[in-house]
Design an enzyme around this catalytic site. Structure first.
Site, mmCIF file in Angstrom:
data_model
loop_
_atom_site.group_PDB
_atom_site.id
_atom_site.type_symbol
_atom_site.label_atom_id
_atom_site.label_comp_id
_atom_site.label_asym_id
_atom_site.label_seq_id
_atom_site.Cartn_x
_atom_site.Cartn_y
_atom_site.Cartn_z
ATOM 1 N N CYS A 2 0.889 -1.095 -0.052
ATOM 2 C CA CYS A 2 0.114 0.019 -0.125
ATOM 3 C C CYS A 2 0.786 1.222 -0.048
ATOM 4 C CB CYS A 2 -0.867 0.014 1.377
ATOM 5 S SG CYS A 2 -1.636 -1.501 1.482
ATOM 6 N N ARG A 27 1.377 1.735 -5.895
ATOM 7 C CA ARG A 27 1.627 0.696 -4.843
ATOM 8 C C ARG A 27 0.251 -0.201 -4.608
ATOM 9 N NH1 ARG A 27 6.209 1.143 -2.357
ATOM 10 N NH2 ARG A 27 5.190 0.002 -0.391
ATOM 11 N N HIS A 511 8.597 -30.187 -28.166
ATOM 12 C CA HIS A 511 8.189 -31.343 -27.146
ATOM 13 C C HIS A 511 6.905 -30.922 -26.553
ATOM 14 C CE1 HIS A 511 12.364 -32.851 -27.874
ATOM 15 N NE2 HIS A 511 12.816 -31.692 -27.832
#
Ligand code: G6P
Length: 613
Positions: A2, A27, A511
């Site tokens: 935060c 954030r 593959h």
């Protein structure tokens, strides 16, 4: 995860706090709130949604308080809602608190406080904090000098987990108290006012003087003073540090988004990171380290540990370290490393990379490595950040503040620094032909110019992005060092465009993953290694045969006609080719995101700095 910001001074706190919050939104951005000390009460305004919603709250313009705290949230405990937003107050409305981190023992503390008669209004772990402060405050002689600090300290010492906390108290209207443990918080200082923030850029326009707290150090902020305490409340002295970043480097400078600005800042970021570490005359300095040949000769393995994009930089770093220093090098994801009892000891050198320096898993991995006796080097972009203080040695990238959640200039700066580190170690150990080293040095010094050259592909990448932006899946292929770039390119695309993508070593496609290739699927090949280019082309031919649309990023002379688009980038040493080949890939992700109308800088569900596990 935060953002916290706080102000104590003589100006109205609210505009300063709102401005700081908008810069900290990277954030976390699911809710936001603000508390100021008004005449006879602490005001509390908060809501779900972005910071800009706060401007519309009734009464926010009439707040007069000159002391306040504010928060932008990335939900961990409890969904995004008004109740779960910060700040949180205690039941008596005496204390208001903002918290970043996770309180691991909050259930236990909540039960304890409930038993004492406290009520809880939210589902968060954080709400225990103001009530616990109140609990201790009640037990002390209220309003006596120092009682806010004592209660705040007692409450914080009961908390387990990670936290940076700022608190204000109605009975002490001229104070703000802060603490941190394993979670970021910086204090900005000027003569008659003080600031707190989760990062430096959010308050850089107010001051360049900063203080950094270590774990469980407390600071009491007054308007014209700051007093620091250890966890026993003994006064301690802290040195003020001057930060040389300028405020405009943390703003958009005319670019539409921070990410685009940061992509274009890469020539400067690389120039700054090279700095005087590498000189035209061939001198290589890493004064931050003082390794001797006898010590380095004892090192039998190197670990590079990081998360996300920083880990991808580590993969490129491994290639040059192994080739130049001849020491086996492993790259590990911090969240895996920390729980798998790695085989390391005093003959291991561990390198931790973190742009923010605050990533919880990387910090925990660093602490583990130290506890096992390994020597640790931190590579970070943020001065004074947690990993830089935990590690034995620290070397900084000087990329300037990186605000966009998706990392760009930090990645390329980290690879440059890893190459300089590899050169430095190889010169001490004398493990590589001086001619190869000298050539690499020259190539590194030419990087800023070559990135500028590479950036010219912007328009052609933009046009290609327009033709593929609505697709559901994409594949990125490469071999050797190009495979490490394919991983980073795929991550960038996922992060900001929400298109599912995979990266594969080109030879591995047959593959299994080739089963996913069908008519019209976009496959991007990165081909810069002259020794592997023919092999990669064969693999890409296999997908063309199955109907794939192809974009090739290369510095080789290849036959263009079989591909939908070939983007030529400048030649350079294979060790540093990711620094150039990633640039078109960053732009590709960027333009797809723009074409889809997404928020490039703040992608859903992500946060710039992951300070929780
Ligand atoms: C978050 C960010 C990523 C970043 C990672 C590591 O997940 O969204 O962009 O690469 O953290 O961050 P660090 O600050 O440790 O480099």
């Amino acid at each position: 995860m935060c953002g916290i910001v706080g102000y104590i001074g003589n100006k109205k706190a609210t505009p300063i706090l709102l401005n700081g919050l908008s810069q900290l939104e990277y954030r976390g951005y699911d809710s936001a709130g603000i508390s100021t000390i008004e005449k006879d009460k602490i005001s509390l305004m908060k809501d779900k949604g972005r910071v800009k919603n706060l401007y519309d709250l009734t009464g926010i313009d009439s707040l007069e308080g000159t002391v306040g705290i504010a928060h932008t949230r990335w939900a961990t405990h409890g969904k995004p809602s008004k109740e779960n937003s910060h700040p949180h107050m205690d039941n008596s409305n005496t204390f208001s608190v903002v918290h970043n981190g996770i309180i691991e023992n909050y259930n236990e503390l909540r039960a304890f406080l409930t038993d004492k008669g406290y009520n809880f209004l939210s589902e968060t772990d954080s709400e225990v904090i103001p009530n616990l402060i109140h609990y201790y405050y009640q037990k002390e002689n209220k309003k006596e000098k120092g009682s806010f600090l004592t209660a705040f300290k007692n409450a914080c010492l009961d908390l387990k987990g990670s936290f940076s906390i700022a608190g204000i108290c109605l009975d002490f209207p001229d104070n703000m108290i802060v603490v941190r443990k394993d979670s970021p918080l910086v204090i900005g200082n000027s003569e008659t006012e003080n600031y707190i923030s989760s990062d430096i850029p959010a308050i850089l326009s107010f001051t360049k003087k900063f203080y950094f707290l270590n774990d469980l150090e407390f600071a009491v902020l007054y308007r014209d003073n700051i007093v620091f305490f250890d966890k026993n409340l003994s006064i301690i002295h802290k040195e003020c540090q001057n930060i040389s970043w300028n405020a405009s480097s943390a703003e958009k400078n005319g670019f539409d988004d921070y990410m685009l600005k940061e992509i274009y800042e890469q020539p400067t970021a690389i120039r700054e990171t090279i700095g005087f570490r590498l000189q035209e005359d061939g001198t290589c300095n890493l004064d931050e380290l003082n390794f001797s040949k006898p010590y380095l000769s004892l090192i039998n393995q190197i670990y590079i540990i990081a998360c996300g994009t920083a880990m991808h930089a580590g993969l490129a770093g491994k290639v040059c370290i192994e080739k130049l220093c001849k020491i086996p090098t492993q790259v590990d994801i911090a969240s895996e490393f920390r729980y798998r009892d790695p085989l390391i000891d005093t003959s291991t050198l561990c390198i931790f990379i973190s742009q923010s320096g605050e990533t919880a898993d990387t910090i925990a991995a660093l602490k583990l490595a130290r506890s096992k006796g390994a020597k640790t080097i931190a590579i970070s972009n943020v001065i004074g950040s947690s990993i830089t203080r935990e590690a034995d040695y620290c070397i900084y990238t000087h990329a300037g503040p990186e605000i966009a959640v998706a990392s760009t200039k930090a990645y390329t700066s980290q690879i440059v620094l890893l190459n300089i580190l590899a050169i430095h170690l190889a010169e001490i150990l004398e493990t590589q032909d001086p001619k190869i080293i000298s050539n690499l040095k020259k190539e590194i010094l030419q990087l800023p110019k070559k990135i500028e050259e590479t950036l010219k592909c912007s328009e052609v990448i933009k046009s290609f992005a327009k033709t593929v932006y609505s697709e559901k899946d994409m594949f990125f292929l490469g071999r050797g060092i190009d495979e490490t770039v394919a991983r980073e390119a795929s991550l960038k695309l996922k992060e900001i465009s929400y298109i599912h993508s995979e990266s594969y070593p080109a030879g591995e496609l047959k593959h299994g993953p080739i089963a996913l290739i069908e008519n019209g699927v976009t496959v991007i090949g990165i081909l810069t290694d002259s020794t592997l280019v023919e092999k990669s082309i064969s693999n890409i031919q296999e997908v063309i045969t199955r109907g794939a649309k192809t974009l090739i990023i290369t510095n080789q002379n290849i036959e263009n006609s079989m591909f939908d688009l070939v983007v030529k980038i400048p030649q350079t040493s294979p060790f540093i080719s990711p620094i150039l080949s990633v640039v078109p890939m960053q732009l590709f992700a960027y333009y797809i995101s723009k074409e889809k109308g997404l928020d490039v800088d703040k992608p859903r569900n992500l946060a710039k700095s992951v300070t929780v596990e």
